[in-house]
Design an enzyme around this catalytic site. Structure first.
Site, short mmCIF file in Angstrom:
data_model
loop_
_atom_site.label_atom_id
_atom_site.label_comp_id
_atom_site.label_asym_id
_atom_site.label_seq_id
_atom_site.Cartn_x
_atom_site.Cartn_y
_atom_site.Cartn_z
N CYS A 75 49.43 33.74 43.12
CA CYS A 75 48.92 34.11 44.45
C CYS A 75 49.78 35.27 44.94
O CYS A 75 50.99 35.11 45.11
CB CYS A 75 49.03 32.92 45.42
SG CYS A 75 48.49 33.32 47.10
N HIS A 161 39.88 37.02 37.66
CA HIS A 161 39.11 37.80 38.64
C HIS A 161 37.92 38.47 37.96
O HIS A 161 38.04 38.94 36.82
CB HIS A 161 40.01 38.88 39.26
CG HIS A 161 41.09 38.33 40.14
ND1 HIS A 161 40.93 38.16 41.49
CD2 HIS A 161 42.33 37.86 39.84
CE1 HIS A 161 42.03 37.62 42.00
NE2 HIS A 161 42.90 37.42 41.01
N GLU A 210 37.26 34.01 47.17
CA GLU A 210 38.30 33.40 46.33
C GLU A 210 37.86 32.05 45.74
O GLU A 210 37.23 31.23 46.42
CB GLU A 210 39.58 33.17 47.15
CG GLU A 210 40.36 34.43 47.43
CD GLU A 210 41.80 34.12 47.80
OE1 GLU A 210 42.34 33.11 47.33
OE2 GLU A 210 42.37 34.89 48.59
N CYS A 219 43.26 39.27 49.55
CA CYS A 219 43.63 38.56 48.32
C CYS A 219 44.55 39.47 47.52
O CYS A 219 44.10 40.53 47.05
CB CYS A 219 42.37 38.21 47.52
SG CYS A 219 42.72 37.35 45.97
N GLY A 222 43.72 39.69 43.91
CA GLY A 222 42.40 40.35 43.88
C GLY A 222 42.53 41.86 44.03
O GLY A 222 41.84 42.64 43.36
N1 API Z 1 42.16 31.66 45.00
C1 API Z 1 43.10 32.12 43.97
C2 API Z 1 44.55 31.72 44.34
C3 API Z 1 45.05 32.46 45.57
C4 API Z 1 45.09 33.96 45.35
C5 API Z 1 45.13 34.83 46.62
N2 API Z 1 45.26 34.15 47.87
C6 API Z 1 46.17 35.95 46.46
O1 API Z 1 46.72 36.43 47.47
O2 API Z 1 46.39 36.39 45.29
C7 API Z 1 42.71 31.46 42.64
O3 API Z 1 42.07 30.41 42.66
O4 API Z 1 43.05 32.05 41.59
#
Ligand code: API
Length: 276
Positions: A75, A161, A210, A219, A222
């Protein structure tokens, strides 16, 4: 059990951060979902659990749980909040730390201006973890999404992603295509769905639906994945300013075999206690 927590966010991607160094914390998926619940709990996109490291040469371990209770590998916005948290909580006086995550070691650094820069490690193309070889090998693949065929680039930043280029993020079908891509059979671990608008070779706009949380205001991984996809498709040049609904990130990447660096803010909102 009384649980101390700190509420933080990185560009509006918000977190409940838990000190698992001084508190012995084991949470069930139902307890995680309760903490993340915006009506019945504290409310957040992800829960971040700080723990003692599991290996030498590393300062902390950092576990990440989506609002749906699923544990994930990485994250980015959370990594920036993490280093501010351990500093503010007096768990370290270092400004740059090494942190063990499910997908490897990352190094967040507190900058003098209050921003945080994170070495997010090297990207891997496609969640099948097929090693990235050269720009022409960027995995651009057709994905059937309902009655639409979209061209996505699959990039792993430790977490998966699927990035597609759109003309305008404001009109992109995020609410419709996001959930369909998130749970698409092509991605057995599910996937984060990125919608990338190229403004010029050094700036983009981005929305991300997400995995395990729905659309967030920003994100971090992301943004890294979108810039890596854009550079690999010769649409962008490093560094890239990424405008998200929650604010701006700066992402730098010098190509295959090198790590992605992300710079942006991390904010502490309040601390509290909750009965679990
Ligand atoms: N939802 C993402 C985890 C959080 C990533 C995001 N909040 C960031 O800032 O990178 C996943 O399931 O891979």
């Amino acid at each position: 059990m009384k649980l101390k927590f700190t509420k933080m966010h990185g560009l509006g991607n918000d977190f409940v951060v838990l000190d698992g160094v001084r508190q012995n914390i084991t949470l069930t998926p139902a307890q995680l979902r309760f903490l993340a619940d915006r009506n019945f709990g504290v409310g957040c996109d992800q829960i971040l659990l700080v723990e003692k490291p599991g290996q030498a040469g590393v300062d902390f371990r950092y576990r990440i749980f989506n609002a749906d209770g699923s544990e994930v590998e990485q994250c980015g916005n959370g990594a920036r909040c993490f280093v501010r948290f351990v500093h503010e909580q007096g768990l370290t006086d270092k400004r740059e730390i090494k942190v063990e995550t499910k997908s490897g070691i990352i190094s967040p650094r507190l900058e003098a201006d209050g921003n945080v820069t994170v070495d997010m490690g090297k990207p891997i193309f496609s969640p099948d973890r097929i090693p990235f070889v050269s720009p022409t090998d960027a995995v651009i693949q057709p994905l059937q999404v309902g009655d639409q065929e979209v061209a996505i680039t699959a990039v792993s930043m430790g977490n998966p992603h699927a990035v597609q280029v759109v003309a305008d993020v404001d009109t992109a079908p995020v609410a419709i295509q996001g959930p369909m891509i998130e749970s698409h059979p092509r991605f057995p671990q599910r996937v984060n769905a990125g919608f990338l608008q190229v403004v010029d070779r050094h700036s983009v706009r981005l929305r991300v639906y997400e995995r395990g949380a729905g659309e967030t205001l920003a994100c971090g991984t992301g943004a890294c994945a979108a810039v890596v996809a854009g550079i690999s498709r010769d649409l962008l040049d490093s560094p890239v300013r990424v405008s998200t609904r929650g604010g701006e990130l700066s992402i730098a990447w010098n190509g295959p075999g090198t790590p992605v660096h992300m710079t942006g803010p991390a904010v502490t909102v309040f601390s509290g206690e909750i009965e679990l």
